[in-house]
Design an enzyme around this catalytic site. Structure first.
Site, short mmCIF file in Angstrom:
data_model
loop_
_atom_site.label_atom_id
_atom_site.label_comp_id
_atom_site.label_asym_id
_atom_site.label_seq_id
_atom_site.Cartn_x
_atom_site.Cartn_y
_atom_site.Cartn_z
N HIS A 1 0.86 -1.17 0.20
CA HIS A 1 0.02 -0.09 -0.01
C HIS A 1 0.90 1.55 -0.33
O HIS A 1 0.55 2.38 -0.98
CB HIS A 1 -0.74 0.50 1.59
CG HIS A 1 -1.84 -0.91 2.12
ND1 HIS A 1 -2.00 -1.77 2.75
CD2 HIS A 1 -2.61 -1.69 0.38
CE1 HIS A 1 -2.92 -2.04 2.75
NE2 HIS A 1 -3.61 -2.67 1.65
N LYS B 1 -16.16 -6.28 6.59
CA LYS B 1 -14.86 -6.98 6.44
C LYS B 1 -14.23 -7.56 7.96
O LYS B 1 -12.98 -8.27 7.78
CB LYS B 1 -14.37 -6.22 5.92
CG LYS B 1 -13.88 -6.12 4.34
CD LYS B 1 -12.60 -5.99 4.10
CE LYS B 1 -12.27 -6.26 2.08
NZ LYS B 1 -10.94 -6.22 2.22
N ARG C 1 -2.14 -6.53 -8.52
CA ARG C 1 -0.91 -7.54 -7.68
C ARG C 1 -1.19 -8.99 -8.42
O ARG C 1 0.76 -8.89 -9.63
CB ARG C 1 -1.16 -8.09 -6.60
CG ARG C 1 -0.84 -7.45 -5.88
CD ARG C 1 -1.82 -7.86 -4.01
NE ARG C 1 -2.86 -7.02 -4.30
CZ ARG C 1 -4.00 -7.69 -2.91
NH1 ARG C 1 -3.43 -7.91 -2.18
NH2 ARG C 1 -4.93 -6.90 -3.57
N SER D 1 -2.89 -7.87 2.66
CA SER D 1 -3.15 -7.76 4.24
C SER D 1 -3.38 -9.21 5.19
O SER D 1 -2.95 -9.21 5.85
CB SER D 1 -4.20 -6.85 4.75
OG SER D 1 -3.68 -5.63 3.96
P1 ADP Z 1 -9.75 -4.14 0.30
O1 ADP Z 1 -10.70 -3.23 1.70
O2 ADP Z 1 -10.34 -2.82 -1.29
O3 ADP Z 1 -9.37 -5.41 -0.75
P2 ADP Z 1 -7.10 -3.23 0.71
O4 ADP Z 1 -6.50 -2.30 2.12
O5 ADP Z 1 -6.55 -4.53 0.68
O6 ADP Z 1 -8.09 -2.73 -0.06
O7 ADP Z 1 -6.24 -2.84 -1.02
C1 ADP Z 1 -5.97 -1.60 -0.89
C2 ADP Z 1 -6.30 -1.06 -2.40
O8 ADP Z 1 -4.24 -1.73 -1.68
C3 ADP Z 1 -6.49 -2.32 -4.01
O9 ADP Z 1 -6.97 -1.47 -4.88
C4 ADP Z 1 -5.59 -3.66 -3.65
O10 ADP Z 1 -5.69 -4.30 -4.59
C5 ADP Z 1 -4.05 -3.19 -3.31
N1 ADP Z 1 -2.93 -3.87 -2.58
C6 ADP Z 1 -2.96 -4.07 -0.97
N2 ADP Z 1 -1.78 -5.37 -1.40
C7 ADP Z 1 -1.31 -4.17 -2.61
C8 ADP Z 1 -0.04 -4.84 -2.75
N3 ADP Z 1 0.87 -5.45 -1.81
N4 ADP Z 1 0.78 -4.42 -3.71
C9 ADP Z 1 0.26 -3.58 -4.93
N5 ADP Z 1 -1.35 -2.54 -4.40
C10 ADP Z 1 -1.63 -3.37 -3.16
#
Ligand code: ADP
Length: 172
Positions: free
Chosen positions: A18, A42, A92, A130
């Protein structure tokens, strides 16, 4: 005109994946808002306040044009409220694509003014989520390469707390 983008997510917790995406977005847009979802569906392990504090420590304190906010409800309504023109999402792997394409299409349908901008994950962090980080931390694995120090400490504390509560509830 100030170009504002919104990076939405649950960030439970924020990872280096992130952090990389938000820092890159901040170079493209005048202002980027990390919009943390407050939906209960969630089942996050960190409370909203804890997630916000971790983001503050890792992202917003170090960059002047990155802000943090909380949002509920429809993202397109939040975009209207803030005057933002773009949604930032990180990609990703191919597995992210289908869901993200659906989200981008539905958001376009709901508000034609809003564009979704996809940033490819840095190869080093392309396999981090995460969820994965939480699983490794729960089992006592080393996650220091994937999350900022503040997050690694918070995860350790969180699982220690959960373990103690579990032991207590088994005993009484
Ligand atoms: P959500 O609750 O929408 O699933 P997340 O908090 O898991 O969102 O992630 C928010 C955004 O960050 C999403 O677009 C996700 O694809 C992106 N993201 C999460 N981890 C990574 C990573 N390792 N590299 C790039 N983008 C990421």
């Amino acid at each position: 005109m100030t170009k504002i983008a919104v990076y939405p997510g649950s960030f439970d917790p924020v990872t280096y994946g992130h952090v990389h995406i938000i820092q890159r977005a901040a170079k493209i847009f005048d202002k980027v808002i990390m919009a943390v979802t407050d939906d209960n569906y969630k089942n996050t392990i960190f409370s909203l306040e804890e997630r916000l504090n971790l983001i503050k420590a890792c992202c917003t304190q170090k960059n002047k044009n990155i802000e943090i906010d909380v949002f509920n409800g429809l993202l397109v309504d939040y975009m209207e409220k803030t005057g933002a023109v773009a949604i930032i999402r990180g990609l990703r792997a191919v597995s992210d694509f289908e869901y993200e394409m659906q989200m981008a299409s539905i958001n376009k349908h709901l508000n034609r003014r809003v564009e979704t901008v996809f940033l490819m994950s840095d190869a080093e962090y392309s396999f981090i989520s995460s969820t994965m980080i939480k699983n490794v931390a729960r089992l006592g694995g080393d996650i220091s390469h994937f999350v900022p120090e503040e997050v690694a400490i918070a995860l350790k504390e969180k699982y220690k707390e959960k373990y103690i509560n579990k032991v207590k509830s088994n005993r009484y």
